[in-house]
Design a protein around this motif. Structure first.
Motif, PDB file in Angstrom:
ATOM      1  N   ALA A  72       2.600  16.498  -0.485  1.00 26.94           N
ATOM      2  CA  ALA A  72       2.668  17.123  -1.811  1.00 26.94           C
ATOM      3  C   ALA A  72       3.705  16.415  -2.673  1.00 26.94           C
ATOM      4  N   GLN A  73       4.834  16.054  -2.087  1.00 25.52           N
ATOM      5  CA  GLN A  73       5.865  15.321  -2.825  1.00 25.52           C
ATOM      6  C   GLN A  73       5.363  13.936  -3.230  1.00 25.52           C
ATOM      7  N   ALA A  74       4.664  13.270  -2.313  1.00 27.76           N
ATOM      8  CA  ALA A  74       4.139  11.934  -2.604  1.00 27.76           C
ATOM      9  C   ALA A  74       3.105  11.986  -3.721  1.00 27.76           C
ATOM     10  N   ALA A  75       2.221  12.981  -3.680  1.00 28.70           N
ATOM     11  CA  ALA A  75       1.201  13.125  -4.725  1.00 28.70           C
ATOM     12  C   ALA A  75       1.857  13.397  -6.075  1.00 28.70           C
ATOM     13  N   ALA A  76       2.876  14.244  -6.094  1.00 29.99           N
ATOM     14  CA  ALA A  76       3.571  14.567  -7.346  1.00 29.99           C
ATOM     15  C   ALA A  76       4.353  13.376  -7.885  1.00 29.99           C
ATOM     16  N   ALA A  77       4.846  12.519  -7.000  1.00 27.00           N
ATOM     17  CA  ALA A  77       5.660  11.379  -7.422  1.00 27.00           C
ATOM     18  C   ALA A  77       4.832  10.177  -7.871  1.00 27.00           C
ATOM     19  N   CYS A  78       3.532  10.182  -7.588  1.00 26.99           N
ATOM     20  CA  CYS A  78       2.687   9.044  -7.963  1.00 26.99           C
ATOM     21  C   CYS A  78       2.639   8.918  -9.488  1.00 26.99           C
ATOM     22  N   PRO A  79       3.125   7.803 -10.038  1.00 23.05           N
ATOM     23  CA  PRO A  79       3.153   7.644 -11.494  1.00 23.05           C
ATOM     24  C   PRO A  79       1.783   7.666 -12.162  1.00 23.05           C
ATOM     25  N   VAL A  80       0.736   7.325 -11.417  1.00 28.16           N
ATOM     26  CA  VAL A  80      -0.610   7.288 -12.004  1.00 28.16           C
ATOM     27  C   VAL A  80      -1.504   8.398 -11.461  1.00 28.16           C
ATOM     28  N   GLN A  81      -0.919   9.326 -10.697  1.00 26.73           N
ATOM     29  CA  GLN A  81      -1.646  10.478 -10.140  1.00 26.73           C
ATOM     30  C   GLN A  81      -2.916  10.051  -9.404  1.00 26.73           C
ATOM     31  N   ALA A  82      -2.772   9.096  -8.495  1.00 29.75           N
ATOM     32  CA  ALA A  82      -3.914   8.561  -7.755  1.00 29.75           C
ATOM     33  C   ALA A  82      -4.170   9.278  -6.430  1.00 29.75           C
ATOM     34  N   ILE A  83      -3.309  10.243  -6.060  1.00 24.13           N
ATOM     35  CA  ILE A  83      -3.400  10.882  -4.748  1.00 24.13           C
ATOM     36  C   ILE A  83      -3.897  12.316  -4.884  1.00 24.13           C
ATOM     37  N   LEU A  84      -4.897  12.659  -4.063  1.00 25.45           N
ATOM     38  CA  LEU A  84      -5.410  14.022  -4.008  1.00 25.45           C
ATOM     39  C   LEU A  84      -5.268  14.515  -2.574  1.00 25.45           C
ATOM     40  N   VAL A  85      -4.567  15.630  -2.400  1.00 23.55           N
ATOM     41  CA  VAL A  85      -4.399  16.253  -1.096  1.00 23.55           C
ATOM     42  C   VAL A  85      -5.237  17.520  -1.102  1.00 23.55           C
ATOM     43  N   ASP A  86      -6.116  17.629  -0.120  1.00 25.65           N
ATOM     44  CA  ASP A  86      -7.037  18.767  -0.064  1.00 25.65           C
ATOM     45  C   ASP A  86      -6.996  19.382   1.319  1.00 25.65           C
ATOM     46  N   ALA A  87      -6.779  20.680   1.381  1.00 29.15           N
ATOM     47  CA  ALA A  87      -6.800  21.369   2.671  1.00 29.15           C
ATOM     48  C   ALA A  87      -8.239  21.497   3.121  1.00 29.15           C
ATOM     49  N   VAL A  88      -8.460  21.249   4.376  1.00 24.42           N
ATOM     50  CA  VAL A  88      -9.790  21.403   4.955  1.00 24.42           C
ATOM     51  C   VAL A  88      -9.719  22.600   5.885  1.00 24.42           C
ATOM     52  N   ASP A  89     -10.514  23.610   5.587  1.00 27.41           N
ATOM     53  CA  ASP A  89     -10.511  24.827   6.389  1.00 27.41           C
ATOM     54  C   ASP A  89     -11.155  24.561   7.752  1.00 27.41           C
ATOM     55  N   ALA A  90     -10.650  25.274   8.731  1.00 26.86           N
ATOM     56  CA  ALA A  90     -11.260  25.217  10.061  1.00 26.86           C
ATOM     57  C   ALA A  90     -12.625  25.882   9.997  1.00 26.86           C
TER      58      ALA A  90
END
Length: 74
Positions: free
Chosen positions: A47-65
């Motif tokens: 979450a920190q890495a995604a927020a710090a990306c200057p170009v917002q290239a990272i998407l973190v998605d929870a995958v439900d069991a």
């Protein structure tokens, strides 16, 4: 967790590799390598890495069991 990086948008700033080196790594000066199926233990760092990306290239998605089968007994 599923992790997606838009490599066309990524500019190689490497903030993600600095903040979550268990998941991201730079190969050379501009090529980003990452694990698309990240461990839940790295959620906060991702979450920190995604927020710090200057170009917002990272998407973190929870995958439900998978949901347990529900029986319909009558």
């Amino acid at each position: 967790m599923r992790l997606v990086v838009d490599l066309n948008r990524c500019q190689g700033y490497a903030q993600c590799a600095f903040l979550a080196p268990e998941v991201f790594a730079m190969h050379g000066e501009e090529a980003l390598l990452y694990h698309p199926q990240a461990d839940e233990a790295h959620r906060e760092k991702l979450a920190q890495a995604a927020a710090a990306c200057p170009v917002q290239a990272i998407l973190v998605d929870a995958v439900d069991a998978p949901a347990e089968a529900v029986s319909d007994e009558r």
